[in-house]
Each structure stands twice: as C-alpha cells, then as structure tokens.
Design an enzyme around this catalytic site. Structure first.
Site, PDB file in Angstrom:
ATOM      1  CE  LYS A 175      -3.605   2.194   2.762  1.00 58.37           C
ATOM      2  NZ  LYS A 175      -4.542   2.071   3.866  1.00 58.37           N
ATOM      3  CD  GLU A 214       9.193  -5.980   7.264  1.00 56.57           C
ATOM      4  OE1 GLU A 214       8.882  -4.895   6.700  1.00 56.57           O
ATOM      5  OE2 GLU A 214       9.024  -6.188   8.474  1.00 56.57           O
ATOM      6  N   GLY A 243      -5.004  -2.020   4.963  1.00 57.21           N
ATOM      7  CA  GLY A 243      -4.165  -3.128   4.502  1.00 57.21           C
ATOM      8  C   GLY A 243      -4.794  -4.487   4.778  1.00 57.21           C
ATOM      9  NE  ARG A 244      -6.592  -3.906  10.875  1.00 57.48           N
ATOM     10  CZ  ARG A 244      -5.961  -2.737  10.967  1.00 57.48           C
ATOM     11  NH1 ARG A 244      -4.798  -2.559  10.351  1.00 57.48           N
ATOM     12  NH2 ARG A 244      -6.465  -1.749  11.680  1.00 57.48           N
ATOM     13  CD  GLU A 304      -1.959  -4.462  11.406  1.00 54.76           C
ATOM     14  OE1 GLU A 304      -0.805  -4.885  11.522  1.00 54.76           O
ATOM     15  OE2 GLU A 304      -2.456  -4.210  10.303  1.00 54.76           O
ATOM     16  CG  HIS A 336      -4.072 -35.925  16.958  1.00 54.38           C
ATOM     17  ND1 HIS A 336      -4.173 -37.136  17.607  1.00 54.38           N
ATOM     18  CD2 HIS A 336      -5.054 -35.902  16.040  1.00 54.38           C
ATOM     19  CE1 HIS A 336      -5.161 -37.833  17.057  1.00 54.38           C
ATOM     20  NE2 HIS A 336      -5.727 -37.103  16.120  1.00 54.38           N
ATOM     21  CE  LYS A 383       5.668  -1.103  10.169  1.00 50.50           C
ATOM     22  NZ  LYS A 383       4.666  -0.517   9.286  1.00 50.50           N
TER      23      LYS A 383
HETATM   24  O1  F6P Z   1       3.091  -2.949   9.839  1.00 51.94           O
HETATM   25  C1  F6P Z   1       1.754  -3.202   9.668  1.00 51.94           C
HETATM   26  C2  F6P Z   1       1.276  -2.858   8.294  1.00 51.94           C
HETATM   27  O2  F6P Z   1       1.202  -1.483   8.141  1.00 51.94           O
HETATM   28  C3  F6P Z   1      -0.054  -3.531   8.014  1.00 51.94           C
HETATM   29  O3  F6P Z   1      -1.123  -2.828   8.484  1.00 51.94           O
HETATM   30  C4  F6P Z   1       0.002  -3.677   6.542  1.00 51.94           C
HETATM   31  O4  F6P Z   1      -0.927  -4.617   6.109  1.00 51.94           O
HETATM   32  C5  F6P Z   1       1.433  -4.091   6.341  1.00 51.94           C
HETATM   33  O5  F6P Z   1       2.147  -3.342   7.291  1.00 51.94           O
HETATM   34  C6  F6P Z   1       1.997  -3.887   4.977  1.00 51.94           C
HETATM   35  O6  F6P Z   1       1.950  -2.548   4.580  1.00 51.94           O
HETATM   36  P1  F6P Z   1       2.159  -2.144   3.071  1.00 51.94           P
HETATM   37  O7  F6P Z   1       1.082  -2.747   2.261  1.00 51.94           O
HETATM   38  O8  F6P Z   1       2.119  -0.641   3.051  1.00 51.94           O
HETATM   39  O9  F6P Z   1       3.506  -2.649   2.620  1.00 51.94           O
END
Ligand code: F6P
Length: 548
Positions: free
Chosen positions: A206, A212, A267-268, A353, A384, A512
C-alpha cells in the site's frame, strides 16, 4: 464521554452474568426445547449454529440492547456511507465498496468511488486475461508460469490465504508464490526452483515503503537482471499494486503496470482491491468476481438485517460476552478444512491489528478487555496438539469450528471422518464427562475401585466449553467471500462495542522506528543510541560473533 462499562446495558449484562455463570449448557437445552432451532441462522449459504454457547435468549436480548446503546446500526450506516470513521487517520473505511456489486454510488467527500473501483477492476481483468492466456510474456517471449507476490501483512496474508483456500480452482501450469519475510531464506528458497524468464513479480505494498517488501523486491530485481541482463526486462517481469505511484516509479516499475487502490482501503481489508491480483491470476477473473459477490451478499446482510438475525453482530456480541464477562483472553479459529489452513493467521492480523487497542475514540483508557488473541490450526491436527488444554485446561477458550459439507477431494471416507471429528469435538466440549461417568466407565472396564477413583479425577472433563459451528456447502470463491466478510464485520462490530478505532495500527510503528536505528548500528558496527542494558548486550554479542 464515557466508557461502555458505565452504560446501564453493560451493567445489566454484568448482573445477568453473575446469575447465569454457573449454568450448564445442557440444562439450558433442557429448559428451552426450541433453543437449537432458535440459535441457528443461514446467510448466503453459510449455516451458523450458535446454540452451544453460554447464553440464553435473555442474554442475547441484553446483548442486542448493548449494541443499540452504542449505536451499532449508526456505525454500520456511516461505514457504508463513506464517512471518515477512521478518525485518527481521517479516512473512510470502504473495503465494502470494493465488492459493491450493486454498483450503487458510494461517495467520499461527494465523489462516487465506484467508477474508480470499476476502472481498476477492468484493468485487472485485462491483465489477468493476458497472463493466463500467455499473451503477456516475459522478456524472452516465453509465457509466465510462476507469479511471485512480494508483500507483507495485509499485502500478503489475504491473497495467500485465499489462493490456498481455492487451490482446486487453479491451473497446474500457472503457480502463485508468496514471499513476505525479510529473512533472505524466504526469497531464496522460493526462487530456487523458478526460471527468471517465466517469472512475474507482483510487488504489493500500500505504502511502497515497507522495509521487508522493498528489500525483497530489490533482491528479486537483482535476481532477474542477473539472468536477463537487460534493465528493460523489469517492465515485463514486475508489476506493482500500491497507492504510491511516486515510489513505484522510483523503484523502476512503469506506472502503466501499476494497479492502484486508495487510502480508504485498510491493509488488512485489502484482498478485495488490486491486492487481490494474485488471486485473480490464480483462479481467473470471473472466479475473483464470485469472491467479491460472496462478500457483497454478506455486506448486504450485515447492512440490512435486524440485530437478532444479523450473523456478524451475533458472533461479535457472543465473543464480547466471553471476553468481557467470562474473562476469556483468546479466541480459537478451527477450520476443518486443510484448504483454510492460513485462515487463522489471516484473522490474527484482521482481528488483532484492528482491535488490539487500549483507548477509546476520545482517547480515554479503557477499563475492560478489548481484542482477544486469535489463534488456531486446522482440524484434526489441532486435536492432536492443543485441544487437551481447551478440554481440560483452566482457561475458557471460545472456538469457531468451520467446515464444508462437500470436499473438493472426496477420497474414500476421509471427509466423513474429518466432519465426524468436527461434530464430536463440539459435542464433547459442551457435554464434558462427569466424575461419576468417568468412574463408572473404568469400573466397567474392570479397574480396581481405588485405581478407578484416582484416575476418574484425571478423566473428568468440565465441559460447558463454548463453540460456534459454521458450515458451508462447499468451499467456493463465493462461500469464501461470504465467510471472510462475516469475520470482517464481526471485528468491526466488536470495535464499535468497545468504542475503539479498529482501522488504525499505530502500535506497529515503534518497533519499526527502533529497527531502523539498530539497522544502521549493525551496518556500521558501532552502537550509538542509548539502549537498555539487555538490548546493548544482545547487540554486542551479535556483533562480536558476526565479526568473528
Ligand atoms: O506494519 C503493519 C502494516 O502497516 C499492516 O497494516 C500492513 O498490512 C502491512 O504493514 C503492509 O503494509 P504495506 O502494504 O504498506 O507494505
């Protein structure tokens, strides 16, 4: 400005809990012959049985009164109307618009967002068609065989969960992979068996700034260019899904190959947007639309049904009942379907979240529990592993059992065995086994009385453990859409009940920021910042052995 705990409706619930907390569910069934019938509901092909809960009809009535007191219906109206209900980020919350198949106008600040959504859907459809038909080729003219989605959190979990859930709808010759972890192992092990000439990357973020994702995307680009040599190959092998055109361009992806979405998609909650591109590639655009349609039918139900018939509201209220009155701290999601193996992880982000918050909209500290820890594994593996604690441990763990009547892979009597376990577990969790029953069983098996008495204590199950059972006819794109939207609205409703903003996530920021400070220290080999003694010692240990 007051907390929900101060409302008369909450206090009535507290009194009611004190009255019924010792009740046995089995007695509740005996006292109310219509209970099973009254506590089931079918919506858009999803059958819910919520009779195995520590609630009576009176409890439900009181819960509905609380929902009315916090103006749940008003909040629903405001969400669907495009009001900026995510007030800390000053944003509307409109994942429901993404699957608004009725196309009725939904406006944000006067602008109908439906043309924007439909425009992106059309571009997605064209692109998906080209990839699936082989018309979109890699730099050397070969068709795409592998799609790697690079994203994390909401830009990973939803598409990954849905692609696994809908594996029976996928083709053998077009595989979709997901890379999220910044641990190089994730990317390296995924790319090991792939051919750069036939691999397409979707960089899904987003913000297009997530550490990452950007790190993985840059390494993926290096991998591609090491093989294909020409920088122009990036345009054939990388597309982006983002709200940030500037950063997409800076990365080297042509915005012609970018699929946009908007700040009113959390995002979620984004799998319904262009973030769902890997889903559409995997199962085809028509099936992706069926997923949207399924979610839309649950949206319409949630928006219009009265509280006593409103499935997401009922599940939310019962969940809150356990969290706030029975002091349950976790909620288990137990899919009896291997294809739904990533559903618990997906709902972990969706729920934790969203509702892992400690202040109300007005900034008041809450004096009650908010979002539970959400967890789970597919049945029967969980049986199990951790069911022991659900049956005989000291904590109350409300659980959702989810299954399908038909399997995509009918194999002998596998499916009947799977579902027999589903039904047996919910029955056992409710019924339990008394000391006398356990004793009688062992005496009948011929154990000496002294030994039988000792063992009976260990073989007694308290029972009275609550479960919801959710059944669908078959796990299809449509029923999956209904199911996911059910949980989204359950989360929304609980956020309203607790008076919190379910749509921001400031809690992820601090870690972060500190990671960026520490990364610089690790890169320079010198600790500069004022760390606590433990963190400093860890960093020194890491650096010492790293250098050695
Ligand atoms: O760190 C949490 C978050 O902001 C989530 O809410 C989001 O889904 C994820 O990181 C990834 O964010 P992006 O789509 O901006 O890379």
């Amino acid at each position: 400005m007051s907390l929900v705990t101060q409302t008369p409706q909450w206090q009535a619930l507290q009194r009611h809990w004190d009255e019924i907390k010792e009740a046995r569910m089995q007695d509740l069934f005996a006292a109310d012959p219509g209970r099973a019938q009254a506590m089931q509901l079918t919506v858009a092909g999803l059958y819910l049985d919520y009779a195995k809960n520590l609630v009576t009809r009176e409890t439900l009535g009181l819960l509905f009164e609380l929902a009315e007191a916090v103006d749940l219906q008003g909040w629903i109206r405001r969400m669907f109307a495009g009001d900026r209900i995510n007030h800390t980020e000053h944003r509307a919350v409109l994942h429901v618009a993404l699957r608004n198949r009725s196309n009725r106008p939904i406006r944000v600040e006067g602008e109908d967002v439906m043309p924007l959504i439909n425009g992106v859907l059309t571009r997605m459809e064209q692109f998906v068609g080209r990839v699936r038909s082989g018309d979109w080729t890699g730099q050397t003219g070969r068709r795409i065989t592998d799609v790697v989605n690079i994203g994390i959190g909401g830009s990973n979990l939803g598409p990954k969960m849905v692609c696994a859930a809908l594996a029976p709808y996928q083709r053998e010759d077009l595989r979709v992979h997901f890379v999220s972890n910044v641990d190089g192992t994730h990317l390296v092990e995924t790319l090991r068996r792939l051919d750069p000439e036939t691999t397409l990357f979707i960089v899904a973020s987003k913000t297009f700034t997530t550490q990452e994702t950007m790190t993985n995307a840059a390494s993926a680009r290096d991998w591609l260019l090491a093989a294909l040599k020409e920088p122009a190959a990036v345009a054939r092998h990388f597309v982006a899904v983002s709200t940030n055109a500037e950063q997409v361009t800076a990365f080297g992806i042509d915005t012609a190959n970018m699929f946009g979405f908007w700040d009113w998609v959390g995002g979620r909650y984004s799998l319904w947007s262009a973030i769902g591109l890997p889903i559409a590639i995997a199962i085809g655009f028509e099936r992706f639309v069926e997923l949207l349609e399924g979610a839309h039918s649950m949206d319409e139900h949630f928006r219009t049904a009265e509280l006593p018939d409103n499935m997401p509201a009922i599940l939310a209220l019962i969940g809150m009942w356990y969290a706030n009155f029975a002091q349950a701290r976790t909620h288990a999601v137990l899919p009896y379907d291997e294809s739904l193996r990533f559903l618990p992880a997906y709902l972990q982000q969706g729920d934790m979240e969203s509702n892992g918050k400690r202040v109300t909209h007005e900034g008041l500290a809450v004096d009650y529990t908010t979002g539970p820890v959400v967890w789970g594994e597919p049945g029967t593996d969980g049986q199990h592993a951790f069911y022991q604690l659900i049956h005989q441990g000291t904590q109350l763990i409300p659980a959702d059992f989810i299954g399908a009547i038909h399997s995509h892979n009918e194999l002998g009597d596998h499916h009947l065995k799977l579902m027999a376990n589903f039904f047996a577990q919910t029955e056992a969790l409710m019924r339990g086994r008394t000391f006398d029953e356990a004793l009688a069983e062992m005496l009948a098996a011929g154990l000496p009385e002294e030994r039988a008495r000792l063992l009976a204590h260990h073989r007694t199950f308290p029972g009275n453990r609550p479960t919801n059972s959710i059944l669908m006819e078959r796990l299809t794109p449509r029923t999956l859409g209904v199911l996911i939207a059910l949980y989204e609205h359950r989360i929304f409703t609980q956020g309203v009940l607790w008076g919190i903003n379910s749509f921001d996530q400031w809690g992820v920021e601090l870690g972060k920021q500190l990671a960026n400070v520490i990364l610089e220290e690790l890169q320079r080999g010198r600790i500069k910042a004022a760390h606590d003694a433990s963190t400093r010692a860890l960093l020194e240990h890491f650096m010492r052995y790293r250098d050695a």
